[in-house]
Write an enzyme that holds these catalytic residues in place. Sequence first.
Site, PDB file in Angstrom:
ATOM      1  CD  GLU A  33     -18.670  20.865  15.592  1.00  0.00           C
ATOM      2  OE1 GLU A  33     -18.178  20.199  14.974  1.00  0.00           O
ATOM      3  OE2 GLU A  33     -18.625  22.220  15.626  1.00  0.00           O
TER       4      GLU A  33
ATOM      5  CG  HIS B 284     -17.815  21.933  11.974  1.00  0.00           C
ATOM      6  ND1 HIS B 284     -17.231  21.544  12.893  1.00  0.00           N
ATOM      7  CD2 HIS B 284     -17.026  22.571  10.956  1.00  0.00           C
ATOM      8  CE1 HIS B 284     -15.800  22.178  12.651  1.00  0.00           C
ATOM      9  NE2 HIS B 284     -15.759  22.880  11.466  1.00  0.00           N
TER      10      HIS B 284
HETATM   11  N1  LIG Z   1     -16.163  26.165  10.242  1.00  0.00           N
HETATM   12  C1  LIG Z   1     -15.368  25.508   9.566  1.00  0.00           C
HETATM   13  O1  LIG Z   1     -15.535  24.584   8.776  1.00  0.00           O
HETATM   14  C2  LIG Z   1     -13.991  26.052   9.552  1.00  0.00           C
HETATM   15  C3  LIG Z   1     -13.416  26.554  10.478  1.00  0.00           C
HETATM   16  N2  LIG Z   1     -12.077  27.168  10.642  1.00  0.00           N
HETATM   17  C4  LIG Z   1     -11.559  27.813  11.857  1.00  0.00           C
HETATM   18  O2  LIG Z   1     -11.710  29.251  11.650  1.00  0.00           O
HETATM   19  C5  LIG Z   1     -10.637  29.844  12.563  1.00  0.00           C
HETATM   20  C6  LIG Z   1      -9.655  30.812  11.895  1.00  0.00           C
HETATM   21  O3  LIG Z   1      -8.934  30.205  10.774  1.00  0.00           O
HETATM   22  P1  LIG Z   1      -7.821  30.911  10.183  1.00  0.00           P
HETATM   23  O4  LIG Z   1      -8.110  32.295   9.700  1.00  0.00           O
HETATM   24  O5  LIG Z   1      -7.203  29.993   9.040  1.00  0.00           O
HETATM   25  O6  LIG Z   1      -6.803  30.931  11.124  1.00  0.00           O
HETATM   26  P2  LIG Z   1      -5.471  31.936  11.485  1.00  0.00           P
HETATM   27  O7  LIG Z   1      -4.487  31.466  12.232  1.00  0.00           O
HETATM   28  O8  LIG Z   1      -4.884  32.446  10.021  1.00  0.00           O
HETATM   29  O9  LIG Z   1      -5.873  33.513  12.047  1.00  0.00           O
HETATM   30  C7  LIG Z   1      -6.579  33.457  13.149  1.00  0.00           C
HETATM   31  C8  LIG Z   1      -6.422  34.830  13.807  1.00  0.00           C
HETATM   32  O10 LIG Z   1      -6.741  35.030  15.129  1.00  0.00           O
HETATM   33  C9  LIG Z   1      -6.005  35.821  15.828  1.00  0.00           C
HETATM   34  N3  LIG Z   1      -6.208  35.584  17.430  1.00  0.00           N
HETATM   35  C10 LIG Z   1      -5.626  34.658  18.054  1.00  0.00           C
HETATM   36  N4  LIG Z   1      -6.190  35.087  19.239  1.00  0.00           N
HETATM   37  C11 LIG Z   1      -6.904  35.909  19.462  1.00  0.00           C
HETATM   38  C12 LIG Z   1      -7.753  36.705  20.101  1.00  0.00           C
HETATM   39  N5  LIG Z   1      -7.555  36.370  21.540  1.00  0.00           N
HETATM   40  N6  LIG Z   1      -8.413  37.856  19.935  1.00  0.00           N
HETATM   41  C13 LIG Z   1      -8.453  38.407  18.513  1.00  0.00           C
HETATM   42  N7  LIG Z   1      -7.850  37.700  17.433  1.00  0.00           N
HETATM   43  C14 LIG Z   1      -6.994  36.386  17.740  1.00  0.00           C
HETATM   44  C15 LIG Z   1      -4.816  35.501  15.272  1.00  0.00           C
HETATM   45  O11 LIG Z   1      -3.723  36.502  15.487  1.00  0.00           O
HETATM   46  C16 LIG Z   1      -4.885  35.270  13.921  1.00  0.00           C
HETATM   47  O12 LIG Z   1      -4.839  36.407  13.154  1.00  0.00           O
HETATM   48  C17 LIG Z   1     -10.054  28.798  13.207  1.00  0.00           C
HETATM   49  O13 LIG Z   1     -10.648  28.482  14.448  1.00  0.00           O
HETATM   50  C18 LIG Z   1     -10.164  27.389  12.290  1.00  0.00           C
HETATM   51  O14 LIG Z   1     -10.214  26.056  12.906  1.00  0.00           O
HETATM   52  C19 LIG Z   1     -11.266  26.965   9.527  1.00  0.00           C
HETATM   53  C20 LIG Z   1     -11.738  26.420   8.646  1.00  0.00           C
HETATM   54  C21 LIG Z   1     -13.271  25.936   8.338  1.00  0.00           C
HETATM   55  O1  LIG Z   2     -13.355  19.067   7.917  1.00  0.00           O
HETATM   56  C1  LIG Z   2     -13.795  20.061   8.404  1.00  0.00           C
HETATM   57  O2  LIG Z   2     -14.920  19.830   7.758  1.00  0.00           O
HETATM   58  C2  LIG Z   2     -13.771  20.969   9.179  1.00  0.00           C
HETATM   59  C3  LIG Z   2     -12.966  22.075   8.648  1.00  0.00           C
HETATM   60  C4  LIG Z   2     -12.472  22.780   9.958  1.00  0.00           C
HETATM   61  O3  LIG Z   2     -13.338  23.276  10.964  1.00  0.00           O
HETATM   62  C5  LIG Z   2     -11.232  23.409  10.027  1.00  0.00           C
HETATM   63  O4  LIG Z   2     -10.476  23.014   9.191  1.00  0.00           O
HETATM   64  O5  LIG Z   2     -10.683  23.833  11.086  1.00  0.00           O
END
Ligand SMILES: NC(=O)C1=CN([C@@H]2O[C@H](COP(=O)(O)OP(=O)(O)OC[C@H]3O[C@@H](n4cnc5c(N)ncnc54)[C@H](O)[C@@H]3O)[C@@H](O)[C@H]2O)C=CC1
Ligand SMILES: O=C(O)CCC(=O)C(=O)O
Length: 530
Positions: free
Chosen positions: A261, A279
């Site tokens: 990124e 992002h």
């Molecule tokens: N695009 C963005 O700005 C944002 C991205 N994210 C990302 O979203 C993702 C998910 O976040 P949350 O739901 O809060 O996390 P979480 O921890 O609540 O959920 C992650 C899930 O993935 C599952 N998991 C782990 N390894 C796995 C595998 N090999 N196969 C299938 N499932 C698997 C876990 O069991 C868990 O249920 C994270 O990578 C986080 O960094 C979060 C917020 C904003």
């Molecule tokens: O701060 C941001 O915009 C990144 C958010 C994100 O990817 C996360 O919280 O995992």
Amino acid sequence: MPKPIVLIAEILSPATIDALGGDFEIRQTEGADRSQLLNDIVDADAILVRSATQVDAEAIAAAKKLQVIARAGVGLDNVDVPAATSAGVMVVNAPTSNITSAAELTMAHILGSARYFGAGNTSLKAGEWNRKKYTGVELYEKTLGIVGLGRIGGLVAERAKAFGMRLVGYDPYITQARAAQMGVEVVDLPGLLAVSDFVTVHMPKTPETTGMISTEEFKAAKPGARFINVARGGIIDEEALAEAVAAGEVGGAGIDVWSTEPPEHSALMELDAVNVTPHLGASTAEAQEKAGVAVAKSVRKALAGELVPDAVNVAGGAIHEDVRPGIPLAERLGRVVNSLADSSVTHFKVEVNGEIADKDVSVLKLSALKGLFRDVVSDQVSYVNAPLLAEERGIGVELVTDPYCESFRNVTRLTATTSEGQRISVSGTVTGPKLVQKLTEVNGFDLEIELTDNLLIFRYEDRPGIIGQLGQALGANEINIAGMQVSPSATDNDALSVLAVDSAVSEEVVKAVAGAVNASAFSGVSLNED
Ligand SMILES: NC(=O)C1=CN([C@@H]2O[C@H](COP(=O)(O)OP(=O)(O)OC[C@H]3O[C@@H](n4cnc5c(N)ncnc54)[C@H](O)[C@@H]3O)[C@@H](O)[C@H]2O)C=CC1
Ligand SMILES: O=C(O)CCC(=O)C(=O)O
């Protein structure tokens, strides 16, 4: 006294600064500028980051005073958590702050790819009128495959259900019951790919999940399926995705996150059927405010020496108010144990007796361990690395609770065994509205003396005139006695004297006084803060 320095390394909501309050010197830096970061982190007590700042082992080593790394968001892939733990630095995140925003952006990408939002927008703005070319599909009665059924995956399920979608999911770490609650049918990954019209990933980036969706998976997928990644760049292989879209195997994609990124020369940028965002999952006013305020509160707590519920590298959580006064006591008792130990501790037991025994008192174990190491380890010792230090030294650590306590409302008792076979025990309590810390037992001798900063402890054979001799020896060495307790042994002819003195006494002088009374055991305990 100078205020602790809080370094803000990325753009955060103004509410973050308000929530930090006036107790800190707030400094700004540009976290993505490596040399600026390495320079500015040196004297920071806390650093606040989003996802563009790499707080890796090098940055952590450069930080001489760092106590807390706060990630205003969910993902911690830009923070070296094991390196922080070894250095005793607490890592906190804001695990629920931006999940709604990320789930909503996921829905936007699902809809956007179903209806060619990006291409339609660009085409019309370029003066074209291409209604036929951008004919899409409905979400209604389509199948959505959710890989990763955690917080965001769950919110996406809830929202997709409202569109009348059928839901299947793959997550080896959640129970069938939890998936059923979300209305998701659990299948394996090939099963999910075979039936899904849309596939969205919501896992952390780990060695297992990196490249988890690549050429083979696109070939196994339902022809024309669309893929969405609002989790972490690289979980869906970008190059393989571009090839599969170009070959018509994959119908489209929505990509918010990138393996690098900003992305460099990605073939995905050239494809009409691929919508891209830089992002933006957490980029809403609401998510930024929630994330900023949450981490500001955690930083305040961490810099006040408290445990933080959102800390990811320390067992913590809410501390009951009745347990709180025991935290500094346990640390000081741990320091007394260390002073009494003639060789390295091999086993350490923390017993919590009395009214607080039915509460979560695990923080008292952490605090006692912190005390045990704080005067022997040159690095910072914190709640974070104290258990690791015990583990590295092979020290068995136990926590035992018992609601029964004979003489006080609560007593914390620490017992230790050393490599030379010495057995040490020290007990203490906190009394009265002023929360006075008292030492109530040392090596089986019952006492009640304030646990002041400087104590001398002598064990000797009890005999007439011994107290006078002790006083004389202390006087001869110009040691001023502020308080004293003598405890005769219940089993032999020994007695133990604990003396509170005005200032720290050198080892040499303690030895000389011990010699004057022929003490069989002695120790000078200094619990000063510096
Ligand atoms: N695009 C963005 O700005 C944002 C991205 N994210 C990302 O979203 C993702 C998910 O976040 P949350 O739901 O809060 O996390 P979480 O921890 O609540 O959920 C992650 C899930 O993935 C599952 N998991 C782990 N390894 C796995 C595998 N090999 N196969 C299938 N499932 C698997 C876990 O069991 C868990 O249920 C994270 O990578 C986080 O960094 C979060 C917020 C904003
Ligand atoms: O701060 C941001 O915009 C990144 C958010 C994100 O990817 C996360 O919280 O995992």
